[in-house]
Design a protein around this motif. Structure first.
Motif, PDB file in Angstrom:
ATOM      1  N   SER A  81      -3.032  -2.801  -0.005  1.00 51.33           N
ATOM      2  CA  SER A  81      -4.401  -2.538   0.432  1.00 51.33           C
ATOM      3  C   SER A  81      -5.197  -3.791   0.789  1.00 51.33           C
ATOM      4  O   SER A  81      -6.198  -3.695   1.501  1.00 51.33           O
ATOM      5  CB  SER A  81      -5.147  -1.779  -0.674  1.00 51.33           C
ATOM      6  OG  SER A  81      -5.004  -2.445  -1.921  1.00 51.33           O
ATOM      7  N   GLY A 221      -1.694  -1.604   4.659  1.00 45.84           N
ATOM      8  CA  GLY A 221      -1.529  -0.224   5.136  1.00 45.84           C
ATOM      9  C   GLY A 221      -0.187   0.375   4.785  1.00 45.84           C
ATOM     10  O   GLY A 221      -0.042   1.600   4.763  1.00 45.84           O
ATOM     11  N   ASP A 222       0.814  -0.468   4.514  1.00 43.71           N
ATOM     12  CA  ASP A 222       2.115   0.048   4.086  1.00 43.71           C
ATOM     13  C   ASP A 222       2.003   0.652   2.695  1.00 43.71           C
ATOM     14  O   ASP A 222       1.176   0.246   1.871  1.00 43.71           O
ATOM     15  CB  ASP A 222       3.163  -1.076   4.057  1.00 43.71           C
ATOM     16  CG  ASP A 222       3.753  -1.382   5.411  1.00 43.71           C
ATOM     17  OD1 ASP A 222       3.892  -0.459   6.228  1.00 43.71           O
ATOM     18  OD2 ASP A 222       4.077  -2.563   5.651  1.00 43.71           O
TER      19      ASP A 222
END
Length: 301
Positions: A81, A221-222
């Motif tokens: 994040s 984002g992963d």
């Protein structure tokens, strides 16, 4: 009758070197996932499709660990994040912490590095799926160095190995982070176990077969996402090595980031509509071939 001399027979070393590898565990022989492949494909997009809703979230601070409970059938997601960061994750049965994640059996059944569809198995005598990976946005595979992501081959960084190699006391490591979290959960250091190295990119060198790490390919984002197959207590440490661009003890100051954990609850009855239910412990009888009376502490058992 002519008997060939032993010298004409291939040696055991020759037999081993010339033999083709045999996969020890046939994954296709595992019990099927409850609810079937269709359910597990749908789980990958359960949140975006409106079949699951976010019920809680937490942030794991840099160089620390946090724990969270996941009821059976709920989904949890570890999200990159803030910046590239790896994590070391432990899992226990919420009702019985003696049942915990068993990395070596998981590795034997699946692979050195886990991804979508792989299950996290518990230790014996329970040996059942604790969780299943339902999404892995990195999907790294293996690179030309043989490195993959999310490994079950390495352990957590720890103060004992550091002391062994340097003579120094060092507490900023994943083992110590997990110990502090375990104590808050009513557990102890002996409950901390080998980990799933989330987002970590690792392998073995071709020449010396030594464990190595590379900078993690994780980007903001992963995420990696799991469904809890039983009621779980999960704990994860944000590694003080950050994205592991710098080797442990190799000098330099790693940059570290928080990670975010999100927990989702599937809609009422959705999983059951697919035929899903929590996993059961191993059906093995447990006598271990002990067919005769055994004396224990002077009394027959």
């Amino acid at each position: 009758m002519k008997i060939e001399s032993m010298s004409q027979q291939p040696s055991r070393r020759e037999i081993a070197r010339n033999a083709k590898p045999m996969v020890c565990y046939a994954v296709e022989n595992l019990p099927p996932k409850k609810g079937g492949d269709g359910l597990y494909a749908s789980l990958r997009t359960a949140a975006t499709d409106g079949n699951a809703s976010l019920v809680s979230s937490l942030v794991i601070p840099p160089c620390d660990a946090r724990s969270w409970e996941v009821p059976a059938g709920h989904i949890w997601r570890i999200v990159c994040s803030h910046g590239p960061q790896v994590a070391d994750m432990n899992c226990w049965s919420l009702r019985n912490p003696h049942e915990r994640f068993y990395t070596s059996k998981t590795r034997q059944i699946h692979s050195t590095h886990l991804t979508t569809g792989d299950r996290l198995w518990s230790n014996m005598p329970y040996l059942r799926p604790m969780a299943t990976i339902i999404e892995d946005t990195i999907a790294y595979g293996f690179d030309d160095d043989g490195a993959g992501v999310h490994d079950v081959i390495g352990s957590r960084c720890d103060p004992y190995t550091h002391n062994l190699m340097t003579g120094e006391n060092k507490n900023d490591c994943c083992h110590s982070n997990l110990v502090r979290a375990a104590l808050r959960d009513g557990l102890n250091e002996m409950d901390v176990h080998d980990v799933l190295n989330v987002f970590m990119c690792t392998g073995f060198t071709r020449d010396t077969n030594q464990y190595f790490a590379k900078p993690s390919p994780v980007e903001v984002g992963d995420y990696i996402e799991f469904i809890a197959e039983i009621d779980l207590l999960v704990s994860a440490s944000t590694c003080p090595q950050g994205d592991v661009s710098v080797a442990c003890g190799g000098g330099g100051e790693p940059r570290t980031y928080p990670l975010t954990v999100e927990i989702y609850k599937p809609n009422e009855g959705w999983l059951e509509g697919w035929g899903w239910s929590s996993s059961e412990v191993s059906g093995y009888g447990g006598d271990h071939g002990l067919t005769c009376n055994i004396v224990v502490d002077g009394a027959p058992s």
